[in-house]
Design an enzyme around this catalytic site. Sequence first.
Site, mmCIF file in Angstrom:
data_model
loop_
_atom_site.group_PDB
_atom_site.id
_atom_site.type_symbol
_atom_site.label_atom_id
_atom_site.label_comp_id
_atom_site.label_asym_id
_atom_site.label_seq_id
_atom_site.Cartn_x
_atom_site.Cartn_y
_atom_site.Cartn_z
ATOM 1 N N LYS A 102 0.830 -1.216 0.000
ATOM 2 C CA LYS A 102 0.000 0.000 0.000
ATOM 3 C C LYS A 102 0.866 1.268 0.000
ATOM 4 O O LYS A 102 0.671 2.161 -0.813
ATOM 5 C CB LYS A 102 -0.928 0.017 1.231
ATOM 6 C CG LYS A 102 -1.780 -1.231 1.388
ATOM 7 C CD LYS A 102 -2.650 -1.171 2.622
ATOM 8 C CE LYS A 102 -1.901 -1.134 3.949
ATOM 9 N NZ LYS A 102 -1.188 -2.373 4.313
ATOM 10 N N ARG B 47 -10.219 0.414 8.617
ATOM 11 C CA ARG B 47 -9.689 -0.896 8.962
ATOM 12 C C ARG B 47 -10.669 -1.713 9.769
ATOM 13 O O ARG B 47 -10.369 -2.841 10.140
ATOM 14 C CB ARG B 47 -8.455 -0.674 9.816
ATOM 15 C CG ARG B 47 -7.162 -0.990 9.122
ATOM 16 C CD ARG B 47 -6.191 -0.841 10.197
ATOM 17 N NE ARG B 47 -4.912 -1.379 10.128
ATOM 18 C CZ ARG B 47 -3.877 -0.813 9.541
ATOM 19 N NH1 ARG B 47 -4.012 0.223 8.788
ATOM 20 N NH2 ARG B 47 -2.709 -1.331 9.696
ATOM 21 N N ARG C 139 12.189 -4.388 5.442
ATOM 22 C CA ARG C 139 11.815 -2.999 5.092
ATOM 23 C C ARG C 139 12.632 -1.968 5.868
ATOM 24 O O ARG C 139 12.871 -2.094 7.051
ATOM 25 C CB ARG C 139 10.327 -2.774 5.401
ATOM 26 C CG ARG C 139 9.931 -1.298 5.315
ATOM 27 C CD ARG C 139 8.471 -1.074 5.239
ATOM 28 N NE ARG C 139 7.738 -1.623 6.357
ATOM 29 C CZ ARG C 139 6.402 -1.674 6.412
ATOM 30 N NH1 ARG C 139 5.687 -1.217 5.412
ATOM 31 N NH2 ARG C 139 5.815 -2.193 7.464
ATOM 32 N N ARG D 113 10.851 0.042 11.345
ATOM 33 C CA ARG D 113 9.703 0.248 12.229
ATOM 34 C C ARG D 113 9.748 -0.717 13.397
ATOM 35 O O ARG D 113 10.125 -1.863 13.225
ATOM 36 C CB ARG D 113 8.402 0.062 11.432
ATOM 37 C CG ARG D 113 7.897 1.341 10.826
ATOM 38 C CD ARG D 113 6.808 1.115 9.827
ATOM 39 N NE ARG D 113 5.676 0.345 10.324
ATOM 40 C CZ ARG D 113 4.573 0.108 9.613
ATOM 41 N NH1 ARG D 113 4.485 0.592 8.386
ATOM 42 N NH2 ARG D 113 3.588 -0.573 10.117
ATOM 43 N N ARG E 56 -0.457 -8.393 13.824
ATOM 44 C CA ARG E 56 -0.987 -7.482 12.797
ATOM 45 C C ARG E 56 -1.811 -8.264 11.776
ATOM 46 O O ARG E 56 -2.845 -7.791 11.317
ATOM 47 C CB ARG E 56 0.163 -6.725 12.134
ATOM 48 C CG ARG E 56 0.804 -5.700 13.079
ATOM 49 C CD ARG E 56 2.195 -5.290 12.636
ATOM 50 N NE ARG E 56 2.213 -4.589 11.367
ATOM 51 C CZ ARG E 56 3.322 -4.381 10.662
ATOM 52 N NH1 ARG E 56 4.483 -4.835 11.102
ATOM 53 N NH2 ARG E 56 3.253 -3.724 9.518
#
Length: 214
Positions: free
Chosen positions: A13, A88, A127, A160, A171
């Site tokens: 996203k 969400r 990431r 993160r 998650r």
Amino acid sequence: KRLILIGPPGSGKGTQSPIIKDEYCLCHLATGDMLRAAVAAKTPLGIKAKETMDKGELVSDDLVVGIIDEALKKPSCQKGFILDGFPRTVVQAQKLDEMLGKCGVKVDKVLNFAIDDAILEERITGRWIHPASGRTYHTKFAPPKVPGVDDVSGEPLIQRKDDTAAVLKSRLEAFHKQTEPVIDYYKKGSIVANLPAEKPPKDVTAEVQKALSS
Ligand code: AP5
Ligand code: ZN
């Protein structure tokens, strides 16, 4: 255009958003980015959200609905927007419909980043991000020119806090339980486009463009 991006953590996203944003001159509203900025700045909202985010659970509907309500009033968002990571929950989707209904507008398209859970751990743990710009890298799939350094600003990249295999599990659980029903919510309006999000970034971009031109 008024677009919603839905997909599990690491589905792309945040990677596709800047491309769509530039092409259609939209504002990009990512609740995760906004919350992380609030956490970094230690605002009352950030202090409230931090613990929940670190655990990989969803923060309260009221909190994120408040953030989005504020943001949508900005002149830069009047022409159109990309919502990345919101709504969400079905409650958030209903509240969004209420907010937009007041201005007589509605969501045009929901891009559903469909991908198998098994692929996501590698994407998440590799990431690296440049918080100031939102630019995202990956050690294997999108490496920066110099490891740990942003290509454009030369500033350091960070990882993160919730990008660990353990937090990813929570998650994903939150995604399947609370967010997947949101896709069904929008299916009723026939505005959902399913994207093959496991493909390379360029191919996903092409699919997004196809979905938005139809
Ligand atoms: P948020 O920041 O929204 O995180 P998320 O939904 O878990 O999504 P990610 O940002 O992890 O994934 P992405 O799809 O953007 O992936 P990306 O493009 O970076 O939310 C964080 C937290 O905030 C939540 O857990 C919650 O606590 C709270 N929150 C936020 N919104 C909320 C809401 N509305 N209600 C309640 N709580 C809320 O890609 C990932 C990696 O893969 C990158 O390294 C990238 O380079 C690479 N990559 C991307 N695409 C490809 C590809 N096609 N092929 C190979 N690699 C790729
Ligand atoms: Zn993201």
